[in-house]
Scaffold this motif. Structure first.
Motif, PDB file in Angstrom:
ATOM      1  N   GLU A  80       0.368  -0.855   0.286  1.00  0.00           N
ATOM      2  CA  GLU A  80       0.002   0.143   0.297  1.00  0.00           C
ATOM      3  C   GLU A  80       0.970   0.955   0.294  1.00  0.00           C
ATOM      4  N   ARG A  81       2.137   0.972   0.266  1.00  0.00           N
ATOM      5  CA  ARG A  81       2.702   2.307   0.708  1.00  0.00           C
ATOM      6  C   ARG A  81       3.526   2.517  -0.858  1.00  0.00           C
ATOM      7  N   GLN A  82       4.202   0.910  -1.429  1.00  0.00           N
ATOM      8  CA  GLN A  82       4.458   2.446  -2.586  1.00  0.00           C
ATOM      9  C   GLN A  82       3.302   1.950  -3.419  1.00  0.00           C
ATOM     10  N   LEU A  83       2.099   1.939  -3.923  1.00  0.00           N
ATOM     11  CA  LEU A  83       0.912   2.023  -4.126  1.00  0.00           C
ATOM     12  C   LEU A  83       1.204   3.593  -3.826  1.00  0.00           C
ATOM     13  N   GLU A  84       0.609   4.192  -3.302  1.00  0.00           N
ATOM     14  CA  GLU A  84       0.722   5.306  -2.622  1.00  0.00           C
ATOM     15  C   GLU A  84       1.670   6.722  -2.994  1.00  0.00           C
ATOM     16  N   ARG A  85       2.834   5.847  -3.614  1.00  0.00           N
ATOM     17  CA  ARG A  85       4.018   6.711  -3.382  1.00  0.00           C
ATOM     18  C   ARG A  85       3.884   6.536  -5.076  1.00  0.00           C
ATOM     19  N   PHE A  86       3.900   5.716  -5.541  1.00  0.00           N
ATOM     20  CA  PHE A  86       3.595   5.568  -6.924  1.00  0.00           C
ATOM     21  C   PHE A  86       2.621   6.672  -7.723  1.00  0.00           C
ATOM     22  N   LEU A  87       0.887   6.678  -6.895  1.00  0.00           N
ATOM     23  CA  LEU A  87       0.186   7.144  -7.868  1.00  0.00           C
ATOM     24  C   LEU A  87       0.264   8.856  -7.149  1.00  0.00           C
ATOM     25  N   GLY A  88       1.281   9.234  -5.902  1.00  0.00           N
ATOM     26  CA  GLY A  88       1.766  10.246  -6.176  1.00  0.00           C
ATOM     27  C   GLY A  88       3.182  11.108  -6.755  1.00  0.00           C
ATOM     28  N   GLY A  89       3.177  10.175  -6.770  1.00  0.00           N
ATOM     29  CA  GLY A  89       4.162  10.490  -7.432  1.00  0.00           C
ATOM     30  C   GLY A  89       4.903  10.694  -9.424  1.00  0.00           C
ATOM     31  N   SER A  90       5.330   9.130  -9.484  1.00  0.00           N
ATOM     32  CA  SER A  90       6.559   9.548 -10.793  1.00  0.00           C
ATOM     33  C   SER A  90       5.041   8.889 -11.544  1.00  0.00           C
ATOM     34  N   LEU A  91       4.041   8.157 -11.144  1.00  0.00           N
ATOM     35  CA  LEU A  91       2.620   7.897 -11.805  1.00  0.00           C
ATOM     36  C   LEU A  91       2.073   9.530 -13.298  1.00  0.00           C
ATOM     37  N   GLN A  92       2.806  10.559 -12.731  1.00  0.00           N
ATOM     38  CA  GLN A  92       3.126  11.392 -13.421  1.00  0.00           C
ATOM     39  C   GLN A  92       3.946  11.722 -14.642  1.00  0.00           C
ATOM     40  N   ALA A  93       4.466  11.314 -14.195  1.00  0.00           N
ATOM     41  CA  ALA A  93       5.939  11.144 -15.335  1.00  0.00           C
ATOM     42  C   ALA A  93       5.594   9.654 -15.858  1.00  0.00           C
ATOM     43  N   TYR A  94       5.298   8.627 -15.648  1.00  0.00           N
ATOM     44  CA  TYR A  94       5.090   7.135 -16.020  1.00  0.00           C
ATOM     45  C   TYR A  94       5.218   7.316 -17.555  1.00  0.00           C
ATOM     46  N   GLU A  95       4.635   7.903 -18.530  1.00  0.00           N
ATOM     47  CA  GLU A  95       4.498   7.602 -20.368  1.00  0.00           C
ATOM     48  C   GLU A  95       5.402   8.251 -20.701  1.00  0.00           C
ATOM     49  N   GLU A  96       6.367   9.152 -19.640  1.00  0.00           N
ATOM     50  CA  GLU A  96       6.844   9.350 -20.548  1.00  0.00           C
ATOM     51  C   GLU A  96       8.542   8.653 -20.289  1.00  0.00           C
ATOM     52  N   LEU A  97       8.632   8.335 -18.598  1.00  0.00           N
ATOM     53  CA  LEU A  97      10.109   8.079 -18.303  1.00  0.00           C
ATOM     54  C   LEU A  97       9.719   5.898 -18.141  1.00  0.00           C
ATOM     55  N   ARG A  98       8.706   5.445 -18.710  1.00  0.00           N
ATOM     56  CA  ARG A  98       8.473   4.084 -18.179  1.00  0.00           C
ATOM     57  C   ARG A  98       9.023   3.581 -19.341  1.00  0.00           C
ATOM     58  N   ASP A  99       9.946   3.899 -20.094  1.00  0.00           N
ATOM     59  CA  ASP A  99      10.727   3.059 -20.973  1.00  0.00           C
ATOM     60  C   ASP A  99      12.390   3.530 -20.992  1.00  0.00           C
ATOM     61  N   ARG A 100      12.434   4.142 -19.992  1.00  0.00           N
ATOM     62  CA  ARG A 100      14.283   4.482 -19.694  1.00  0.00           C
ATOM     63  C   ARG A 100      14.605   3.968 -18.265  1.00  0.00           C
ATOM     64  N   TYR A 101      14.715   2.332 -18.907  1.00  0.00           N
ATOM     65  CA  TYR A 101      14.916   1.491 -17.661  1.00  0.00           C
ATOM     66  C   TYR A 101      16.353   2.161 -17.098  1.00  0.00           C
ATOM     67  N   ALA A 102      17.021   2.908 -17.356  1.00  0.00           N
ATOM     68  CA  ALA A 102      18.122   3.400 -15.979  1.00  0.00           C
ATOM     69  C   ALA A 102      17.416   4.201 -15.089  1.00  0.00           C
ATOM     70  N   LEU A 103      16.135   4.956 -15.491  1.00  0.00           N
ATOM     71  CA  LEU A 103      15.807   5.815 -14.540  1.00  0.00           C
ATOM     72  C   LEU A 103      15.125   5.277 -12.948  1.00  0.00           C
ATOM     73  N   ASP A 104      14.483   3.709 -13.704  1.00  0.00           N
ATOM     74  CA  ASP A 104      13.773   2.520 -13.113  1.00  0.00           C
ATOM     75  C   ASP A 104      12.761   4.031 -11.996  1.00  0.00           C
ATOM     76  N   ALA A 105      11.921   3.863 -13.497  1.00  0.00           N
ATOM     77  CA  ALA A 105      10.511   4.788 -12.989  1.00  0.00           C
ATOM     78  C   ALA A 105       9.248   3.950 -13.423  1.00  0.00           C
ATOM     79  N   ALA A 183      -1.485   8.258 -16.025  1.00  0.00           N
ATOM     80  CA  ALA A 183      -2.651   6.609 -15.250  1.00  0.00           C
ATOM     81  C   ALA A 183      -2.661   5.894 -16.555  1.00  0.00           C
ATOM     82  N   GLU A 184      -3.570   6.673 -17.659  1.00  0.00           N
ATOM     83  CA  GLU A 184      -3.529   6.115 -19.206  1.00  0.00           C
ATOM     84  C   GLU A 184      -2.590   4.753 -19.384  1.00  0.00           C
ATOM     85  N   SER A 185      -1.142   4.947 -19.739  1.00  0.00           N
ATOM     86  CA  SER A 185      -0.161   4.218 -19.581  1.00  0.00           C
ATOM     87  C   SER A 185      -1.037   3.479 -18.632  1.00  0.00           C
ATOM     88  N   TRP A 186       0.183   3.269 -17.537  1.00  0.00           N
ATOM     89  CA  TRP A 186      -0.250   2.721 -16.697  1.00  0.00           C
ATOM     90  C   TRP A 186      -1.175   1.548 -16.732  1.00  0.00           C
TER      91      TRP A 186
END
Length: 377
Positions: A80-105, A183-186
């Motif tokens: 639940e903590r990981q989900l909260e952090r993801f939704l409140g943080g890196s979700l916004q950049a997920y579409e742009e960064l999800r394939d940039r594996y060096a960033l662990d996004a 969110a759409e991408s995820w």
């Protein structure tokens, strides 16, 4: 466990045959799930009051065991903590960064979803909540999205209609637009997870494609070099080193490494499927097999046999500076950005020659299955 009741979903579609292509499946699945999605509960199970049993002392969990369980997963790493952090943080950049594996996004939630420690329905519902824009519109609400293959590695990208902005329209909050896009991408990734579970349910050959296609012409000659990260192809070797060391591997690298083994090294997909089963912390039998079938051009909506990812091209595109390779192959830490991606002179295969060989091999392999070719795609 699937997010949707797949039997009820299939019945509602009125189809006699299952969906074999992701895009129409996704449209129907998304509408089905949204129409039946209950709001996430406001209280987690751990927050519910519990009744004391008579003679409770004999039923108590030993304090030592409680301590061991708490230490096994630190509070900050719990689902639940990981989900909260993801939704409140890196979700916004997920579409742009999800394939940039060096960033662990990535979200890092797959292991919890796969063992049921995190509800897929709750994750889906909260992702929708996170993506609601200021005018109350929700992602994926347009229904008329068109889909196409953007490239073999990304599997699928969906084109959504425009935002509706035009003369006289109020400007939209960029952060809300980013959350919506992320969110759409995820959620599309959740849908791919469902599509593999759907295949396992409705494709009778899903767990026996190796019996339906003659793989005898393939060989595990270079499979050990692949497993140990000694192929001489830096991105492959870095990825396999990470997998052996941590049990983790970003999704794009799973596809690149899998396709390299199946196509460039001409090894049967079962060899890689078995190795991932032994190494991945988030292993799931159905999802793992789905990914390997896709990479080896088998199963529903698989990568065409002539689509073969070039690890050097992928490395330069998604990690131009080579940070990921430097991290996992320290012997290349001092190499230039131009050279760090390039194969070693002692590489087990030449990428161009092995690609041509793979195309001819898979063209023959898929043209002579024990069943008609259209059963395999």
């Amino acid at each position: 466990m699937p997010l949707a009741d797949l039997d009820a979903f299939q019945e509602q579609t009125g189809r006699k045959e299952p969906y074999r292509v992701f895009t129409p499946f996704y449209r129907a699945w998304n509408g089905y799930v949204r129409s039946r999605l209950a709001p996430p509960p406001a209280v987690a199970a751990g927050g519910l009051p519990t009744a004391r049993l008579s003679g409770g002392g004999s039923w108590s969990v030993p304090g030592e065991l409680i301590g061991l369980l708490a230490a096994a997963v630190p509070e900050d790493e719990r689902p639940e903590r990981q989900l909260e952090r993801f939704l409140g943080g890196s979700l916004q950049a997920y579409e742009e960064l999800r394939d940039r594996y060096a960033l662990d996004a990535g979200s890092g939630l797959s292991r919890w979803l796969n063992v049921g420690a995190l509800s897929a329905q709750r994750a889906y519902g909260l992702a929708l909540d996170a993506a609601r824009t200021e005018d109350g519109r929700e992602p994926l609400a347009f229904g008329g999205a068109a889909g196409w293959r953007a490239d073999a590695a990304s599997q699928l990208e969906l084109a959504l209609p425009g935002s509706g902005e035009g003369p006289g329209s109020a400007p939209r909050d960029p952060s809300a637009a980013a959350a919506r896009s992320g969110a759409e991408s995820w959620i599309r990734q959740l849908a791919w997870r469902e599509f593999y579970l759907y295949q396992a349910r409705f494709d009778a050959d899903f767990f026996r494609y190796e019996e339906q296609v003659d793989l005898s012409g393939l060989t595990e000659r270079h499979a050990e070099a692949w497993r140990q990260g000694r192929t001489g192809i830096p991105l492959i070797d870095a990825a396999m080193t990470q997998l052996r060391t941590t049990g983790e591997l970003p999704n794009r690298l799973r596809m690149i490494a899998a396709m390299f083994l199946c196509k460039n090294l001409l090894a049967p997909f079962t060899a890689g499927e078995r190795w991932f089963r032994e190494q991945l912390l988030d292993y799931d039998a159905t999802l793992n097999r789905g990914g390997w079938l896709w990479s080896s051009s088998l199963g529903f909506d698989a990568a065409p046999y002539f689509r073969i990812m070039n690890p050097v091209v992928q490395s330069k595109r998604w990690d131009p500076d080579g940070a990921y390779i430097r991290r996992w192959l320290p012997e290349r830490a001092g190499w230039s950005a131009a050279a760090v991606h390039e194969p070693s002179p002692q590489a087990v295969v030449d990428l161009k020659a092995s690609r041509a060989r793979a195309i001819e091999t898979y063209k023959r392999l898929l043209a002579k299955p024990s069943r008609p070719l259209d059963r395999l795609h």
